[in-house]
Structures are given as structure tokens and as C-alpha cells.
Scaffold this motif. Structure first.
Motif, PDB file in Angstrom:
ATOM      1  N   PRO A   1       0.841  -1.209   0.000  1.00  0.00           N
ATOM      2  CA  PRO A   1       0.000   0.000   0.000  1.00  0.00           C
ATOM      3  C   PRO A   1       0.869   1.249   0.000  1.00  0.00           C
ATOM      4  O   PRO A   1       1.883   1.286   0.700  1.00  0.00           O
ATOM      5  CB  PRO A   1      -0.791  -0.107   1.313  1.00  0.00           C
ATOM      6  CG  PRO A   1      -0.525  -1.455   1.862  1.00  0.00           C
ATOM      7  CD  PRO A   1       0.768  -1.927   1.270  1.00  0.00           C
ATOM      8  N   VAL A   2       0.473   2.225  -0.796  1.00  0.00           N
ATOM      9  CA  VAL A   2       1.258   3.460  -0.885  1.00  0.00           C
ATOM     10  C   VAL A   2       0.350   4.662  -0.686  1.00  0.00           C
ATOM     11  O   VAL A   2      -0.873   4.562  -0.826  1.00  0.00           O
ATOM     12  CB  VAL A   2       1.957   3.590  -2.259  1.00  0.00           C
ATOM     13  CG1 VAL A   2       3.022   2.530  -2.424  1.00  0.00           C
ATOM     14  CG2 VAL A   2       0.950   3.542  -3.409  1.00  0.00           C
ATOM     15  N   GLU A   3       0.980   5.776  -0.380  1.00  0.00           N
ATOM     16  CA  GLU A   3       0.266   7.059  -0.404  1.00  0.00           C
ATOM     17  C   GLU A   3       0.547   7.690  -1.748  1.00  0.00           C
ATOM     18  O   GLU A   3       1.700   7.624  -2.217  1.00  0.00           O
ATOM     19  CB  GLU A   3       0.833   7.978   0.679  1.00  0.00           C
ATOM     20  CG  GLU A   3      -0.082   8.183   1.860  1.00  0.00           C
ATOM     21  CD  GLU A   3       0.519   9.148   2.858  1.00  0.00           C
ATOM     22  OE1 GLU A   3       0.968  10.242   2.451  1.00  0.00           O
ATOM     23  OE2 GLU A   3       0.570   8.774   4.032  1.00  0.00           O
TER      24      GLU A   3
ATOM     25  N   LEU B   1       2.939  11.262  -7.185  1.00  0.00           N
ATOM     26  CA  LEU B   1       4.009  10.381  -6.737  1.00  0.00           C
ATOM     27  C   LEU B   1       3.465   9.374  -5.735  1.00  0.00           C
ATOM     28  O   LEU B   1       2.715   9.738  -4.818  1.00  0.00           O
ATOM     29  CB  LEU B   1       5.108  11.208  -6.051  1.00  0.00           C
ATOM     30  CG  LEU B   1       5.669  12.392  -6.865  1.00  0.00           C
ATOM     31  CD1 LEU B   1       6.640  13.197  -5.990  1.00  0.00           C
ATOM     32  CD2 LEU B   1       6.370  11.901  -8.131  1.00  0.00           C
ATOM     33  N   ALA B   2       3.856   8.109  -5.906  1.00  0.00           N
ATOM     34  CA  ALA B   2       3.533   7.083  -4.907  1.00  0.00           C
ATOM     35  C   ALA B   2       4.703   7.025  -3.930  1.00  0.00           C
ATOM     36  O   ALA B   2       5.862   6.854  -4.340  1.00  0.00           O
ATOM     37  CB  ALA B   2       3.347   5.723  -5.580  1.00  0.00           C
TER      38      ALA B   2
ATOM     39  N   VAL C   1      10.670   7.822  -4.106  1.00  0.00           N
ATOM     40  CA  VAL C   1       9.467   7.650  -4.915  1.00  0.00           C
ATOM     41  C   VAL C   1       9.379   6.187  -5.356  1.00  0.00           C
ATOM     42  O   VAL C   1      10.335   5.625  -5.869  1.00  0.00           O
ATOM     43  CB  VAL C   1       9.551   8.574  -6.156  1.00  0.00           C
ATOM     44  CG1 VAL C   1       8.428   8.279  -7.130  1.00  0.00           C
ATOM     45  CG2 VAL C   1       9.521  10.029  -5.729  1.00  0.00           C
ATOM     46  N   LEU C   2       8.202   5.581  -5.151  1.00  0.00           N
ATOM     47  CA  LEU C   2       8.001   4.181  -5.564  1.00  0.00           C
ATOM     48  C   LEU C   2       7.375   4.093  -6.946  1.00  0.00           C
ATOM     49  O   LEU C   2       7.448   3.047  -7.598  1.00  0.00           O
ATOM     50  CB  LEU C   2       7.115   3.453  -4.557  1.00  0.00           C
ATOM     51  CG  LEU C   2       7.557   3.495  -3.093  1.00  0.00           C
ATOM     52  CD1 LEU C   2       6.590   2.713  -2.218  1.00  0.00           C
ATOM     53  CD2 LEU C   2       8.959   2.936  -2.948  1.00  0.00           C
ATOM     54  N   GLY C   3       6.722   5.169  -7.342  1.00  0.00           N
ATOM     55  CA  GLY C   3       6.089   5.174  -8.657  1.00  0.00           C
ATOM     56  C   GLY C   3       5.527   6.545  -8.944  1.00  0.00           C
ATOM     57  O   GLY C   3       5.468   7.397  -8.055  1.00  0.00           O
ATOM     58  N   TYR C   4       5.144   6.760 -10.187  1.00  0.00           N
ATOM     59  CA  TYR C   4       4.536   8.051 -10.521  1.00  0.00           C
ATOM     60  C   TYR C   4       3.667   7.914 -11.760  1.00  0.00           C
ATOM     61  O   TYR C   4       3.785   6.955 -12.518  1.00  0.00           O
ATOM     62  CB  TYR C   4       5.606   9.126 -10.750  1.00  0.00           C
ATOM     63  CG  TYR C   4       6.290   9.091 -12.107  1.00  0.00           C
ATOM     64  CD1 TYR C   4       7.413   8.303 -12.328  1.00  0.00           C
ATOM     65  CD2 TYR C   4       5.814   9.865 -13.172  1.00  0.00           C
ATOM     66  CE1 TYR C   4       8.041   8.289 -13.570  1.00  0.00           C
ATOM     67  CE2 TYR C   4       6.445   9.858 -14.418  1.00  0.00           C
ATOM     68  CZ  TYR C   4       7.553   9.064 -14.611  1.00  0.00           C
ATOM     69  OH  TYR C   4       8.176   9.044 -15.840  1.00  0.00           O
ATOM     70  N   TYR C   5       2.768   8.907 -11.902  1.00  0.00           N
ATOM     71  CA  TYR C   5       2.092   9.058 -13.194  1.00  0.00           C
ATOM     72  C   TYR C   5       1.979  10.530 -13.510  1.00  0.00           C
ATOM     73  O   TYR C   5       2.082  11.380 -12.616  1.00  0.00           O
ATOM     74  CB  TYR C   5       0.729   8.341 -13.217  1.00  0.00           C
ATOM     75  CG  TYR C   5      -0.372   8.965 -12.405  1.00  0.00           C
ATOM     76  CD1 TYR C   5      -1.135  10.023 -12.896  1.00  0.00           C
ATOM     77  CD2 TYR C   5      -0.689   8.473 -11.140  1.00  0.00           C
ATOM     78  CE1 TYR C   5      -2.169  10.570 -12.150  1.00  0.00           C
ATOM     79  CE2 TYR C   5      -1.727   9.022 -10.384  1.00  0.00           C
ATOM     80  CZ  TYR C   5      -2.459  10.072 -10.903  1.00  0.00           C
ATOM     81  OH  TYR C   5      -3.486  10.628 -10.168  1.00  0.00           O
ATOM     82  N   ALA C   6       1.782  10.828 -14.778  1.00  0.00           N
ATOM     83  CA  ALA C   6       1.656  12.213 -15.219  1.00  0.00           C
ATOM     84  C   ALA C   6       0.491  12.318 -16.200  1.00  0.00           C
ATOM     85  O   ALA C   6       0.274  11.407 -17.012  1.00  0.00           O
ATOM     86  CB  ALA C   6       2.943  12.680 -15.890  1.00  0.00           C
TER      87      ALA C   6
ATOM     88  N   LEU D   1      -2.834   3.729 -11.219  1.00  0.00           N
ATOM     89  CA  LEU D   1      -3.814   3.818 -12.304  1.00  0.00           C
ATOM     90  C   LEU D   1      -5.200   4.159 -11.753  1.00  0.00           C
ATOM     91  O   LEU D   1      -5.897   5.039 -12.285  1.00  0.00           O
ATOM     92  CB  LEU D   1      -3.847   2.506 -13.087  1.00  0.00           C
ATOM     93  CG  LEU D   1      -4.796   2.465 -14.287  1.00  0.00           C
ATOM     94  CD1 LEU D   1      -4.437   3.536 -15.319  1.00  0.00           C
ATOM     95  CD2 LEU D   1      -4.772   1.083 -14.943  1.00  0.00           C
ATOM     96  N   VAL D   2      -5.603   3.501 -10.677  1.00  0.00           N
ATOM     97  CA  VAL D   2      -6.927   3.765 -10.091  1.00  0.00           C
ATOM     98  C   VAL D   2      -6.997   5.210  -9.601  1.00  0.00           C
ATOM     99  O   VAL D   2      -7.998   5.910  -9.801  1.00  0.00           O
ATOM    100  CB  VAL D   2      -7.224   2.760  -8.955  1.00  0.00           C
ATOM    101  CG1 VAL D   2      -8.439   3.196  -8.134  1.00  0.00           C
ATOM    102  CG2 VAL D   2      -7.442   1.356  -9.533  1.00  0.00           C
ATOM    103  N   HIS D   3      -5.918   5.692  -8.991  1.00  0.00           N
ATOM    104  CA  HIS D   3      -5.880   7.085  -8.523  1.00  0.00           C
ATOM    105  C   HIS D   3      -6.048   8.036  -9.703  1.00  0.00           C
ATOM    106  O   HIS D   3      -6.821   9.011  -9.636  1.00  0.00           O
ATOM    107  CB  HIS D   3      -4.546   7.332  -7.805  1.00  0.00           C
ATOM    108  CG  HIS D   3      -4.475   8.637  -7.070  1.00  0.00           C
ATOM    109  ND1 HIS D   3      -4.054   9.805  -7.675  1.00  0.00           N
ATOM    110  CD2 HIS D   3      -4.766   8.958  -5.796  1.00  0.00           C
ATOM    111  CE1 HIS D   3      -4.091  10.791  -6.790  1.00  0.00           C
ATOM    112  NE2 HIS D   3      -4.521  10.306  -5.644  1.00  0.00           N
ATOM    113  N   ALA D   4      -5.347   7.749 -10.789  1.00  0.00           N
ATOM    114  CA  ALA D   4      -5.447   8.609 -11.978  1.00  0.00           C
ATOM    115  C   ALA D   4      -6.868   8.588 -12.531  1.00  0.00           C
ATOM    116  O   ALA D   4      -7.446   9.643 -12.841  1.00  0.00           O
ATOM    117  CB  ALA D   4      -4.465   8.132 -13.050  1.00  0.00           C
ATOM    118  N   LEU D   5      -7.457   7.409 -12.622  1.00  0.00           N
ATOM    119  CA  LEU D   5      -8.793   7.307 -13.219  1.00  0.00           C
ATOM    120  C   LEU D   5      -9.843   7.978 -12.328  1.00  0.00           C
ATOM    121  O   LEU D   5     -10.759   8.639 -12.827  1.00  0.00           O
ATOM    122  CB  LEU D   5      -9.137   5.838 -13.487  1.00  0.00           C
ATOM    123  CG  LEU D   5      -8.248   5.157 -14.543  1.00  0.00           C
ATOM    124  CD1 LEU D   5      -8.634   3.698 -14.716  1.00  0.00           C
ATOM    125  CD2 LEU D   5      -8.302   5.882 -15.890  1.00  0.00           C
TER     126      LEU D   5
END
Ligand SMILES: CC(C)(COP(=O)(O)OP(=O)(O)OC[C@H]1O[C@@H](n2cnc3c(N)ncnc32)[C@H](O)[C@@H]1OP(=O)(O)O)[C@@H](O)C(=O)NCCC(=O)NCCS
Length: 173
Positions: free
Chosen positions: A7-9, A50-51, A59-64, A112-116
Motif C-alpha cells: 500500500p502506498v500514499e 508520486l507514490a 518515490v516508488l512510482g509516478y504518473y503524469a 492507475l486507479v488514482h489517476a482514473l
């Protein structure tokens, strides 16, 4: 590969969060986060999320994300007819990547769920007909088709999810 869900923030881009060690196995995606995300954020060109793990640095991951539109040629191909007279407004999930040390532990899905979910919220204020993603390679295509995206007929590295599908999946969740 690491085991178990991680689990991430997920937080809005901040220069205070250390990005220097991020490595997803795709140098272009690493370099973009380290060298361009900050400037793009300040110029309101993209929004980056940022995750992070509150227990550890980095940073564990990111999306833009950014805006997008399908031009008339693409629109005609998508709908199989040239009847549409105007480009289709869309939003673009431009990049999504997970640090290799956290791969396979659900971080990509959480991003992905956060982005959607963010796109659902945005769609109440701004009209757009679909979410488009640009996949980096065929593995990424599988990641997105697993999550409901459809490849464009003329370019299977680009995929879409209609806003109708998006809202049907996420509204009220
Ligand atoms: C693609 C990527 C984002 C996946 O992130 P991840 O955190 O490892 O993925 P998750 O653990 O959340 O997996 C979620 C689901 O997608 C599937 N999946 C993940 N990576 C996959 C891959 N490379 N190929 C096919 N399916 C994949 C998983 O099997 C899982 O499905 P399941 O729960 O039914 O088993 C990550 O591998 C990555 O950063 N790759 C390099 C950059 C990249 O290609 N980005 C993609 C778009 S630009």
C-alpha cells in the motif's frame, strides 16, 4: 521479485520528495521524472503524482497527466466512419511507472486507479470523451488492457477508455 501488496500514499508532485533514486527499467521514464517533471508542473503543462511510502524516503512510482485531442483522421478511424466533424477532446495518461524494487506489488494498479478517479472528478467540470494512454512497450499494453483499455485499431501502443466507461466503473466508488 518482491511479494505481497504494497500500500502506498499517492501525493501531488513536490520537489521536497527525493526522486534521485527512481529506477523503473526504462531510462526515458526515469529521466523525465528527475529532469522534467518539476518544470512541467510549474508551467501547468502536466500534473504529476508520486507514490510514496511514509515509512521510507523516495518515490516508488509516478504518473503524469495532461490534455489531449484526437484529430479528425484518428477520430474517423476510431469510429470507422468519417462522419465526425470535430476533433475529440480527451485526457492523456502520459506516463506511469513503478520502481523495479516495488514492481509486481500493486503499486502500478494503485497509481492507475488514482489517476482514473481523478479523471472522473475532472469530467464533472471539463468535458472530454475519453482517456488515452501511450504504452511504452507491449508489456505495458497488457497492463492497460487488463484494466479495461482498448487499443486503437491503427496503433495498438495507444489505448483508450471512454469517459462513459470510466464513469460507469468509478462513479460512486
Ligand atoms: C507496467 C508497470 C507500471 C506495472 O506496475 P506494477 O506495480 O508492477 O503492476 P501491479 O503490481 O500493480 O500489477 C497490476 C496488474 O497488472 C499486471 N501487470 C503488471 N505488469 C505487467 C506487465 N508488465 N505485463 C503484463 N501485465 C502486467 C499484473 O499481473 C497485475 O494483474 P493481476 O493482479 O491480475 O495479477 C511497471 O511494470 C512499470 O513501471 N514498467 C516500466 C514502465 C512502463 O512500461 N510503464 C507503462 C506505461 S508508459
Amino acid at each position: 521479485m518482491a511479494e505481497g501488496m504494497r500500500p502506498v500514499e499517492i501525493v501531488s508532485f513536490s520537489r521536497a520528495i527525493d526522486r534521485s533514486g527512481f529506477s523503473c527499467g526504462k531510462p526515458d521514464l526515469d529521466a523525465w521524472l528527475k529532469q522534467h517533471a518539476g518544470h512541467q508542473e510549474r508551467s501547468n503543462n502536466t500534473r504529476t503524482f508520486l507514490a510514496v511510502d511514509p515509512q521510507s524516503d523516495g518515490v516508488l512510482g509516478y504518473y503524469a497527466t495532461t490534455t489531449y485531442r484526437l484529430e479528425l483522421g484518428e477520430v474517423a478511424r476510431l469510429h470507422g466512419s468519417p462522419r465526425r466533424r470535430y476533433p475529440i477532446p480527451a485526457v492523456l495518461l502520459a506516463r506511469l511507472a513503478v520502481d523495479e524494487r516495488s514492481a509486481g506489488r500493486g503499486v502500478g494498479r494503485q497509481l492507475l486507479v488514482h489517476a482514473l478517479r481523478g479523471f472522473v472528478t475532472a469530467s464533472a467540470q471539463v468535458g472530454f470523451e475519453m482517456v488515452v494512454v501511450h504504452a511504452f512497450d507491449v508489456d505495458a499494453v497488457t497492463f492497460y488492457t487488463t484494466h479495461g483499455f482498448t487499443p486503437f485499431a491503427d496503433n495498438p501502443m495507444h489505448l483508450f477508455l471512454t469517459t462513459k466507461e470510466l464513469r460507469a466503473t468509478f462513479d460512486g466508488l
